[in-house]
Design a protein around this motif. Structure first.
Motif, PDB file in Angstrom:
ATOM      1  N   GLN A   1       0.825  -1.203   0.000  1.00 51.10           N
ATOM      2  CA  GLN A   1       0.000   0.000   0.000  1.00 51.10           C
ATOM      3  C   GLN A   1       0.861   1.256   0.000  1.00 51.10           C
ATOM      4  N   ASP A   2       2.000   1.179   0.676  1.00 55.80           N
ATOM      5  CA  ASP A   2       2.903   2.334   0.712  1.00 55.80           C
ATOM      6  C   ASP A   2       3.460   2.628  -0.675  1.00 55.80           C
ATOM      7  N   GLU A   3       3.870   1.569  -1.392  1.00 51.98           N
ATOM      8  CA  GLU A   3       4.395   1.774  -2.752  1.00 51.98           C
ATOM      9  C   GLU A   3       3.315   2.335  -3.666  1.00 51.98           C
ATOM     10  N   ALA A   4       2.109   1.804  -3.544  1.00 49.98           N
ATOM     11  CA  ALA A   4       1.012   2.284  -4.368  1.00 49.98           C
ATOM     12  C   ALA A   4       0.746   3.767  -4.103  1.00 49.98           C
ATOM     13  N   GLY A   5       0.832   4.160  -2.821  1.00 53.69           N
ATOM     14  CA  GLY A   5       0.639   5.568  -2.481  1.00 53.69           C
ATOM     15  C   GLY A   5       1.719   6.454  -3.056  1.00 53.69           C
ATOM     16  N   VAL A   6       2.979   5.969  -3.028  1.00 56.84           N
ATOM     17  CA  VAL A   6       4.081   6.741  -3.601  1.00 56.84           C
ATOM     18  C   VAL A   6       3.879   6.913  -5.108  1.00 56.84           C
ATOM     19  N   ALA A   7       3.456   5.840  -5.799  1.00 63.88           N
ATOM     20  CA  ALA A   7       3.237   5.921  -7.247  1.00 63.88           C
ATOM     21  C   ALA A   7       2.162   6.953  -7.565  1.00 63.88           C
ATOM     22  N   ALA A   8       1.106   6.993  -6.761  1.00 62.50           N
ATOM     23  CA  ALA A   8       0.028   7.952  -6.994  1.00 62.50           C
ATOM     24  C   ALA A   8       0.516   9.379  -6.816  1.00 62.50           C
ATOM     25  N   VAL A   9       1.293   9.632  -5.749  1.00 62.17           N
ATOM     26  CA  VAL A   9       1.798  10.978  -5.476  1.00 62.17           C
ATOM     27  C   VAL A   9       2.802  11.405  -6.540  1.00 62.17           C
ATOM     28  N   LYS A  10       3.682  10.480  -6.949  1.00 66.08           N
ATOM     29  CA  LYS A  10       4.695  10.818  -7.946  1.00 66.08           C
ATOM     30  C   LYS A  10       4.074  11.113  -9.304  1.00 66.08           C
ATOM     31  N   THR A  11       2.936  10.523  -9.555  1.00 61.59           N
ATOM     32  CA  THR A  11       2.237  10.822 -10.812  1.00 61.59           C
ATOM     33  C   THR A  11       1.774  12.278 -10.833  1.00 61.59           C
ATOM     34  N   VAL A  12       1.284  12.762  -9.693  1.00 63.24           N
ATOM     35  CA  VAL A  12       0.872  14.167  -9.600  1.00 63.24           C
ATOM     36  C   VAL A  12       2.083  15.080  -9.777  1.00 63.24           C
ATOM     37  N   GLU A  13       3.219  14.691  -9.198  1.00 64.74           N
ATOM     38  CA  GLU A  13       4.432  15.502  -9.335  1.00 64.74           C
ATOM     39  C   GLU A  13       4.912  15.536 -10.786  1.00 64.74           C
ATOM     40  N   LEU A  14       4.841  14.388 -11.463  1.00 61.70           N
ATOM     41  CA  LEU A  14       5.260  14.345 -12.867  1.00 61.70           C
ATOM     42  C   LEU A  14       4.372  15.250 -13.713  1.00 61.70           C
ATOM     43  N   ASP A  15       3.093  15.238 -13.416  1.00 62.66           N
ATOM     44  CA  ASP A  15       2.179  16.138 -14.135  1.00 62.66           C
ATOM     45  C   ASP A  15       2.591  17.594 -13.930  1.00 62.66           C
ATOM     46  N   ALA A  16       2.979  17.937 -12.691  1.00 67.81           N
ATOM     47  CA  ALA A  16       3.420  19.309 -12.405  1.00 67.81           C
ATOM     48  C   ALA A  16       4.663  19.650 -13.217  1.00 67.81           C
ATOM     49  N   ALA A  17       5.571  18.687 -13.350  1.00 69.63           N
ATOM     50  CA  ALA A  17       6.794  18.928 -14.114  1.00 69.63           C
ATOM     51  C   ALA A  17       6.508  19.147 -15.591  1.00 69.63           C
TER      52      ALA A  17
END
Length: 955
Positions: free
Chosen positions: A75-91
């Motif tokens: 669940q922790d990895e899944a949460g990191v993937a979700a957050v990093k996707t938002v960051e990539l969108d920002a980039a």
């Protein structure tokens, strides 16, 4: 959205700068890029971030971000993937669409990146698993469920009658086809077999297809059942959670505030409910959308994503897909959930977000080339069709069609409908395009009649022709290139149009040479030019075009200030067709004469912008189901030729026009509904792209795909020429390791006169009629063939004018050169295409001049300034013809008049060789009709003879 460097993970710097796929795996709660050699290989214990960058025709880059969660990921990895996707969108500037992908329930868009399938492997990194090392091949059993391939237990109990199974053994791959599976499903499963063969067997193993219900009658069937301990009846398929469709329910809108989702009280969903300063969740059951306003912060977007994840976990909906979108970049699917969605919103969609990120990264010394919007590629549209073929045109008159003479086949009237048939050399056979042109002023009865007559022509050719439906004002580049010089007059000549204006007591506005008429001239060159009659008033003018205005024998040409010399040349060429042999009065915008304005009824304001035509968009492919007047379509992402199934109908949407592709195995009833399917698609406008109801529709039959359709694919014509259904074709390819060689039918030999080939010829070779060739010398009142010859002598750069011309007989071979002064107009247009292209035209095209007929008896001196070289040539040509007239070519055959020999005769001659009707003409009538003597005619290539005979209705 405020952006700071602390929000950007270093792994994402420079991402999304060019078209393609980039993948990161979450390792120790950080994204780590994986090598391209590992793309498509996913482990069940890992989480991944996948970026798909697409270059659009507009020059912009579109981004889709997916985060994939293996069934064993933490669940922790899944949460990191979700957050990093938002960051990539920002980039990337905050405009990407983001998708949550769960193993076994991936979206079709995601699966399309890794065709034909993904087969996750056991293991993982950050979750504590170890990647499974390569070892001795183990027997594996897979089940194909739609586009998903699932590894199931290797046991007889896993098999059933409804699905397709793949048994992967060390030396052979078996495909077991459940008796209730479709041909299309079986064909798609074979693509998975090919993938397994290439990936796990280095392309070296046998393949066998096993049919459910077929007992052990052959060795391969017995071998398959031997792996399961022998044949035994299969149990009925038991419903499992995997087979239950995700529940759908009416869309519910929730507002996210401080990480909590609260329902929005509303009776109907409208765009006005979404506030640019907030984030929202739209729960539709299978799809859960997270809408993020442009003015929300990165933390607010992460919080909204977390709320959506919690919503799915709390309601135990593992199949639900989370799709996150940014305001101003909503998907069609999201918009369709609302009762009303405006075409445009007041959102300031700018490059600010991307520019800010680019500036921050640039200060760090990083390459930011891809973050700025790419400049759109400006390229001249190409017809993608051989423009040197044979053209026939009919005008629709009530329920019948009337063949037009060659001289009139590019002159259309807005009140009429027309049918055209164009044949041209294809890759391996003669190709046909049969189309209808619908005038704006035409009546409904004749529109229906035109489509019906054209469809019957296609049906008579056993559906081997491409059919087109084209409306006035929406003509595609292929149409204009085929006709080359195209004129649209007001009014009409058909029964339907005349009856309509009589019933409505409307004044007849049909064009007449003696009346007042204004034409707008447009096009890109001599092989693509049009003259469109418009209202003869000043407001019809446009600074970006040239015009022809005539009233009786008074002719004006008007050039707008934004026109080019090429535009001016097109006016002169069209003037030769509309009103030949008359001198015009040039008018330049801003310095017009009083008489010019008087004819237009006085001065008035007029536009200066060019008339915008629908641009070609990015292509989208849809599979179709049409039943009881209802059309259902499903988009196929990242499509290839292999997606076209011979049993089905597909639509290729290019925005400016659409193609309806019909497979060979489609029954005749559905083939005849192809045009209706295309019209329904335009009405539905499934992509909400504001499609025009009058966009050109092409009906493309499998095996006869034109080049302007195949250009959207990496095309292999051998595949569409194969026999059998989709499954049988792909089984042959999988077993043989490639597309088998097909014995291609012979097509006509390309003509040598212009270097014609199946590809689009050079501009100098493209024209069928020399009268429209860009290299000709412009002299009115002469035949195109004579102009082409005269150009060789009147061009001062060609040779010294004091040098006597060579003998006309050598320049005009007997087999090609009739008496140009006596040549019929029908033959002029045809035989001119046989002649070699003249030298390149001068930069300045000389104005048209009138030339008096030469006197054959006069013998001018070579250096005489009073006599032009063209006069010498005319004299020589006439002398040559006089000598030919003395020869006799009687063949001892009976002589019949032309009217009884032509195929449309009401009193036809019997007991003749119908393949050689022309041989029964007298020498005088033969020369009158064909423009040459019989011996010259029979020296022409066979296809040229047939071309001339067809024009004269003798073949």
């Amino acid at each position: 959205m405020a952006v700071s460097m602390r929000d950007l993970d270093p792994a994402f710097q420079g991402a999304g700068q060019k078209a393609g796929i980039e993948i990161w795996r979450i390792e120790n709660f950080r994204p780590v890029p994986i090598p391209k050699s590992s793309y498509g290989k996913f482990f069940t214990g890992d989480s991944y971030v996948i970026l798909k960058t697409t270059a659009l025709k507009s020059g912009a880059l579109r981004h889709d971000i997916h985060y994939w969660l293996g069934k064993d990921t933490s669940q922790d990895e899944a949460g990191v993937a979700a957050v990093k996707t938002v960051e990539l969108d920002a980039a990337l500037g905050g405009r990407a669409v983001q998708y949550r992908e769960v193993q076994g329930h991936e979206t079709e868009k995601f699966l399309s990146y890794f065709k034909p399938c993904i087969i996750p492997q056991e293991g993982g990194v950050a979750s504590g698993f170890k990647h499974v090392q390569e070892e001795e091949h183990k027997i594996r059993l897979f089940v194909c469920r739609g586009k998903h391939v699932v590894h199931v237990s290797f046991a007889r109990s896993s098999l059933n009658h409804d699905d397709i199974f793949i048994l992967d053994t060390k030396s052979k791959i078996f495909q077991f086809n459940g008796s209730n599976s479709s041909i299309q499903e079986r064909a798609k499963a074979l693509e998975v077999v090919q993938y397994i063969k290439d990936t796990y067997h280095d392309g070296k193993c046998e393949v066998a297809a096993i049919e459910d219900g077929k007992l052990m009658a052959d060795a391969e069937t017995g071998e398959f059942w031997g792996f399961f301990g022998g044949f035994a009846p299969l149990p009925r398929k038991t419903a499992s959670d995997e087979d239950k469709p995700a529940e759908s329910h009416p869309a519910k809108l929730l507002s996210v505030e401080k990480g909590l989702a609260k329902p929005v009280d509303t009776d109907s969903l409208t765009r006005e409910l979404l506030d640019t300063n907030n984030c929202y969740i739209l729960d539709c059951g299978l799809e859960v959308f997270v809408w993020m306003g442009r003015n929300t912060s990165l933390d607010e977007r992460k919080s909204a994503s977390g709320a959506a994840e919690e919503l799915i976990r709390g309601s135990d909906r593992p199949k639900s897909q989370i799709i996150r979108i940014i305001e101003g970049f909503e998907t069609v699917l999201f918009k369709s959930k609302f009762e009303s969605w405006p075409q445009t919103t007041n959102v300031a969609v700018t490059e600010d977000g991307r520019s800010k990120v680019a500036a921050l990264l640039r200060r760090q010394g990083l390459n930011v080339k891809g973050l700025a919007k790419a400049a759109p590629v400006k390229e001249e549209p190409q017809p993608h069709i051989d423009c040197t073929g044979n053209l026939q045109v009919w005008r629709v008159n009530g329920q019948k069609k009337v063949l037009l003479p060659v001289s009139d086949q590019s002159k259309f009237y807005s009140g009429d409908c027309y049918i055209f048939q164009y044949s041209y050399p294809g890759e391996d056979k003669e190709e046909y395009l049969i189309g209808t042109w619908v005038g704006r002023q035409s009546v409904e009865e004749e529109r229906v009649s035109a489509v019906s007559l054209a469809t019957k022509m296609v049906e008579a050719m056993k559906f081997q022709a491409t059919q087109a439906c084209i409306h006035e004002g929406s003509e595609p580049i292929q149409f204009f290139s085929i006709f080359q010089s195209f004129i649209v007059f007001k009014g009409g000549h058909s029964e339907g149009y005349k009856n309509y204006i009589a019933e409505k007591e409307i004044p007849d506005s049909t064009y007449t040479e003696d009346g007042l008429a204004l034409f707008r001239v447009q096009g890109s060159g001599p092989d693509n030019m049009q003259a469109i009659q418009v209202e003869a008033v000043a407001s019809s003018l446009n600074s970006s075009y040239c015009y022809i205005l005539h009233s009786g024998s008074t002719i004006f040409t008007w050039a707008g200030n934004l026109t080019s010399p090429d535009d001016h040349e097109l006016v002169e060429r069209q003037l030769d067709i509309i009103r030949p042999n008359l001198q015009s009065k040039p008018q330049k915008e801003g310095s017009e004469s009083e008489q010019f304005w008087e004819l237009l009824g006085g001065k008035s304001e007029y536009p200066s912008q060019k008339i915008a035509r629908e641009p070609e968009g990015d292509p989208h492919l849809f599979s179709c189901t049409f039943s009881k007047g209802n059309l259902k379509v499903t988009e196929i992402y990242n499509f290839t030729q292999d997606d076209l199934m011979t049993e089905d109908i597909f639509i290729l949407d290019c925005h400016s026009d659409i193609f309806v592709w019909v497979g060979q195995q489609v029954d005749t009833k559905n083939k005849l509904q192809a045009l209706t399917i295309g019209q329904k698609f335009l009405e539905q406008d499934v992509l909400l792209e504001n499609l025009s109801r009058e966009a050109p529709i092409y009906i493309v039959m499998e095996g006869s795909e034109p080049p302007f359709f195949t250009r959207f694919f990496t095309w292999d014509s051998a595949k569409s020429a194969m026999h059998g259904n989709s499954f049988e074709r792909k089984l042959t390819i999988v077993k043989t390791g490639g597309t088998p060689a097909i014995d291609k039918p012979k097509r006509r030999t390309p003509a040598s006169y212009g270097g014609r080939s199946s590809s689009v010829p050079d501009r100098s070779q493209r024209s069928r009629s020399m009268s429209f060739s860009p290299e000709r010398v412009r002299v009115r009142g002469r035949s195109p063939a004579f102009n082409a010859l005269a150009a060789a002598f009147e061009n001062p750069n060609g040779r010294n004018l004091s040098t006597p011309p060579p003998v006309a007989k050598k320049l005009y071979p007997k087999s090609v050169t009739p008496d140009s002064a006596k040549k019929p107009s029908t033959i002029t247009a045809l035989t001119s295409s046989f002649e070699r292209p003249p030298p390149a035209r001068e930069t300045i095209i000389p104005r048209s001049v009138k030339v008096s007929p030469p006197t054959p008896k006069s013998t001018p001196e070579p250096n005489s300034k009073e006599n032009s070289m063209s006069s010498k040539l005319e004299s020589l040509t006439i002398q040559e013809d006089a000598k030919e007239d003395e020869a006799e070519d009687e063949e001892g055959l009976p002589i019949y008049p032309y009217e009884r020999l032509k195929i449309t005769s009401t009193d036809p001659v019997s007991e003749i060789d119908v393949t050689k009707r022309e041989t029964y003409l007298s020498s005088e009538e033969f020369k009158e009709k064909f423009g040459m003597k019989k011996d010259a005619f029979y020296k022409l290539p066979k296809w040229k003879q047939n071309k001339l005979k067809m024009a004269l209705q003798l073949f």
